[in-house]
Design a protein around this motif. Sequence first.
Motif, mmCIF file in Angstrom:
data_model
loop_
_atom_site.group_PDB
_atom_site.id
_atom_site.type_symbol
_atom_site.label_atom_id
_atom_site.label_comp_id
_atom_site.label_asym_id
_atom_site.label_seq_id
_atom_site.Cartn_x
_atom_site.Cartn_y
_atom_site.Cartn_z
ATOM 1 N N LYS A 80 -24.660 -5.119 68.161
ATOM 2 C CA LYS A 80 -24.548 -3.867 68.920
ATOM 3 C C LYS A 80 -24.020 -4.134 70.330
ATOM 4 C CE LYS A 80 -26.818 0.429 69.981
ATOM 5 N NZ LYS A 80 -27.980 1.271 69.811
ATOM 6 N N GLN A 81 -24.525 -5.164 70.982
ATOM 7 C CA GLN A 81 -24.070 -5.490 72.333
ATOM 8 C C GLN A 81 -22.612 -5.941 72.338
ATOM 9 O OE1 GLN A 81 -27.033 -8.315 73.685
ATOM 10 N NE2 GLN A 81 -28.397 -6.698 74.385
ATOM 11 N N VAL A 82 -22.226 -6.731 71.356
ATOM 12 C CA VAL A 82 -20.839 -7.187 71.267
ATOM 13 C C VAL A 82 -19.907 -5.999 71.053
ATOM 14 C CG1 VAL A 82 -19.196 -8.459 69.829
ATOM 15 C CG2 VAL A 82 -21.353 -9.520 70.490
ATOM 16 N N LEU A 83 -20.254 -5.126 70.121
ATOM 17 C CA LEU A 83 -19.398 -3.976 69.846
ATOM 18 C C LEU A 83 -19.352 -3.023 71.035
ATOM 19 C CD1 LEU A 83 -20.239 -3.420 66.093
ATOM 20 C CD2 LEU A 83 -18.138 -4.365 67.067
ATOM 21 N N GLN A 84 -20.421 -2.949 71.805
ATOM 22 C CA GLN A 84 -20.404 -2.150 73.032
ATOM 23 C C GLN A 84 -19.367 -2.714 73.999
ATOM 24 O OE1 GLN A 84 -22.288 0.752 73.707
ATOM 25 N NE2 GLN A 84 -20.765 0.831 75.336
ATOM 26 N N LYS A 85 -19.334 -4.043 74.158
ATOM 27 C CA LYS A 85 -18.356 -4.684 75.049
ATOM 28 C C LYS A 85 -16.937 -4.487 74.526
ATOM 29 C CE LYS A 85 -21.462 -8.188 76.898
ATOM 30 N NZ LYS A 85 -21.376 -8.134 78.330
ATOM 31 N N VAL A 86 -16.752 -4.585 73.221
ATOM 32 C CA VAL A 86 -15.437 -4.354 72.615
ATOM 33 C C VAL A 86 -14.993 -2.922 72.915
ATOM 34 C CG1 VAL A 86 -14.216 -4.088 70.410
ATOM 35 C CG2 VAL A 86 -15.624 -6.122 70.822
ATOM 36 N N GLY A 87 -15.892 -1.957 72.749
ATOM 37 C CA GLY A 87 -15.577 -0.561 73.033
ATOM 38 C C GLY A 87 -15.185 -0.338 74.482
ATOM 39 N N GLU A 88 -15.900 -0.969 75.391
ATOM 40 C CA GLU A 88 -15.595 -0.826 76.821
ATOM 41 C C GLU A 88 -14.218 -1.388 77.156
ATOM 42 O OE1 GLU A 88 -18.952 -2.785 78.632
ATOM 43 O OE2 GLU A 88 -20.313 -1.139 78.105
ATOM 44 N N GLN A 89 -13.819 -2.466 76.469
ATOM 45 C CA GLN A 89 -12.532 -3.095 76.746
ATOM 46 C C GLN A 89 -11.367 -2.430 76.026
ATOM 47 O OE1 GLN A 89 -12.711 -7.295 75.984
ATOM 48 N NE2 GLN A 89 -14.339 -7.639 77.468
ATOM 49 N N TYR A 90 -11.592 -1.934 74.808
ATOM 50 C CA TYR A 90 -10.465 -1.492 73.985
ATOM 51 C C TYR A 90 -10.460 -0.005 73.650
ATOM 52 C CZ TYR A 90 -9.922 -6.466 73.705
ATOM 53 O OH TYR A 90 -9.772 -7.781 74.044
ATOM 54 N N VAL A 91 -11.504 0.727 74.081
ATOM 55 C CA VAL A 91 -11.519 2.178 73.879
ATOM 56 C C VAL A 91 -11.573 2.854 75.241
ATOM 57 C CG1 VAL A 91 -12.716 4.139 72.849
ATOM 58 C CG2 VAL A 91 -12.581 1.985 71.587
ATOM 59 N N SER A 92 -12.697 2.723 75.943
ATOM 60 C CA SER A 92 -12.823 3.246 77.312
ATOM 61 C C SER A 92 -14.041 2.615 77.969
ATOM 62 C CB SER A 92 -12.947 4.775 77.313
ATOM 63 O OG SER A 92 -14.217 5.157 76.806
ATOM 64 N N GLN A 93 -14.060 2.617 79.293
ATOM 65 C CA GLN A 93 -15.166 2.015 80.048
ATOM 66 C C GLN A 93 -16.522 2.602 79.683
ATOM 67 O OE1 GLN A 93 -15.450 -0.495 82.180
ATOM 68 N NE2 GLN A 93 -13.298 -1.066 82.092
ATOM 69 N N ASP A 94 -16.533 3.881 79.292
ATOM 70 C CA ASP A 94 -17.805 4.530 78.970
ATOM 71 C C ASP A 94 -18.001 4.753 77.468
ATOM 72 O OD1 ASP A 94 -15.822 6.438 78.781
ATOM 73 O OD2 ASP A 94 -16.991 8.022 79.738
ATOM 74 N N ALA A 95 -17.310 3.975 76.658
ATOM 75 C CA ALA A 95 -17.419 4.106 75.196
ATOM 76 C C ALA A 95 -18.862 3.871 74.745
ATOM 77 C CB ALA A 95 -16.491 3.122 74.499
ATOM 78 N N LYS A 96 -19.351 4.768 73.913
ATOM 79 C CA LYS A 96 -20.707 4.656 73.365
ATOM 80 C C LYS A 96 -20.626 4.426 71.860
ATOM 81 C CE LYS A 96 -22.950 5.915 77.175
ATOM 82 N NZ LYS A 96 -22.498 5.001 78.181
ATOM 83 N N ILE A 97 -21.616 3.744 71.332
ATOM 84 C CA ILE A 97 -21.716 3.510 69.889
ATOM 85 C C ILE A 97 -22.524 4.651 69.274
ATOM 86 C CG2 ILE A 97 -22.772 2.050 68.121
ATOM 87 C CD1 ILE A 97 -22.112 -0.343 69.881
ATOM 88 N N ALA A 98 -22.050 5.172 68.152
ATOM 89 C CA ALA A 98 -22.779 6.209 67.422
ATOM 90 C C ALA A 98 -22.703 5.930 65.926
ATOM 91 C CB ALA A 98 -22.180 7.584 67.734
ATOM 92 N N ASN A 99 -23.719 6.348 65.217
ATOM 93 C CA ASN A 99 -23.776 6.279 63.747
ATOM 94 C C ASN A 99 -23.404 4.910 63.191
ATOM 95 O OD1 ASN A 99 -24.440 9.015 63.783
ATOM 96 N ND2 ASN A 99 -22.304 9.613 63.679
ATOM 97 N N MET A 100 -23.911 3.869 63.806
ATOM 98 C CA MET A 100 -23.621 2.507 63.352
ATOM 99 C C MET A 100 -24.579 2.108 62.236
ATOM 100 S SD MET A 100 -23.151 -0.954 65.581
ATOM 101 C CE MET A 100 -24.718 -1.788 65.594
ATOM 102 N N LEU A 101 -24.023 1.582 61.163
ATOM 103 C CA LEU A 101 -24.806 0.994 60.076
ATOM 104 C C LEU A 101 -24.467 -0.485 60.013
ATOM 105 C CD1 LEU A 101 -24.456 3.561 57.150
ATOM 106 C CD2 LEU A 101 -26.499 3.062 58.498
ATOM 107 N N VAL A 102 -25.476 -1.322 60.023
ATOM 108 C CA VAL A 102 -25.272 -2.765 59.936
ATOM 109 C C VAL A 102 -25.880 -3.238 58.628
ATOM 110 C CG1 VAL A 102 -25.723 -5.013 60.993
ATOM 111 C CG2 VAL A 102 -25.412 -2.989 62.443
ATOM 112 N N THR A 103 -25.045 -3.791 57.764
ATOM 113 C CA THR A 103 -25.510 -4.361 56.496
ATOM 114 C C THR A 103 -25.452 -5.874 56.609
ATOM 115 O OG1 THR A 103 -24.676 -2.459 55.264
ATOM 116 C CG2 THR A 103 -25.109 -4.456 54.007
ATOM 117 N N HIS A 104 -26.534 -6.534 56.208
ATOM 118 C CA HIS A 104 -26.617 -8.001 56.257
ATOM 119 C C HIS A 104 -26.670 -8.539 54.835
ATOM 120 C CE1 HIS A 104 -29.009 -11.859 56.974
ATOM 121 N NE2 HIS A 104 -27.808 -12.057 57.485
ATOM 122 N N ILE A 105 -25.754 -9.458 54.527
ATOM 123 C CA ILE A 105 -25.782 -10.164 53.245
ATOM 124 C C ILE A 105 -26.304 -11.562 53.556
ATOM 125 C CG2 ILE A 105 -24.468 -10.983 51.252
ATOM 126 C CD1 ILE A 105 -22.499 -8.676 51.763
#
Length: 173
Positions: A80-105
């Motif tokens: 979640k923290q990594v994807l937040q940083k990715v969003g800030e860099q490649y979408v917008s400075q205030d990009a928020k994560i929503a409706n995230m599903l994380v599946t672990h194999i």
Amino acid sequence: MPHAHGSTVTITGFLAQPELAIRIITMKAKTAYRKKIEELNDLIQNEKDILVVGQYFLDHLSSDRDFMSAGKIVKNKLIKQVLQKVGEQYVSQDAKIANMLVTHIKEFDFYHGPLFLGGKHASFFYFNKPQIGMAMIVQSMDENANTSFVRFRAALLPNKGVTVLPHNPTVQQ
């Protein structure tokens, strides 16, 4: 005697133990996506053209029913923290994560899932062992549609939080 046909197994003859048919079909399915995950692991670490990596995931794994139903839904602070940083860099400075599903194999220590990143459709995958993953962000869906493929290395360092290291080439649109 079982016969393989693509991704299914046909059982001919009488089975004294019908539960064997289920085991044979399950083993075949697991083998099919196992090879795809191993190939993806090799690609994410070694392929220079990250479009090839992203397309492989989208073409070979995201459409595989056995793969998509494997694993368990989990929470993962690092991802979640990594994807937040990715969003800030490649979408917008205030990009928020929503409706995230994380599946672990667990077998592969592999994570994947969909999310909205700053309101944009996105998906990701991450291999915990080599600490490398990719985010795929649909930047636009109009006639000039484009998707950003962001490859990253990430680790949770004691007393320092999440560290995201670039993995060149990091972004390709």
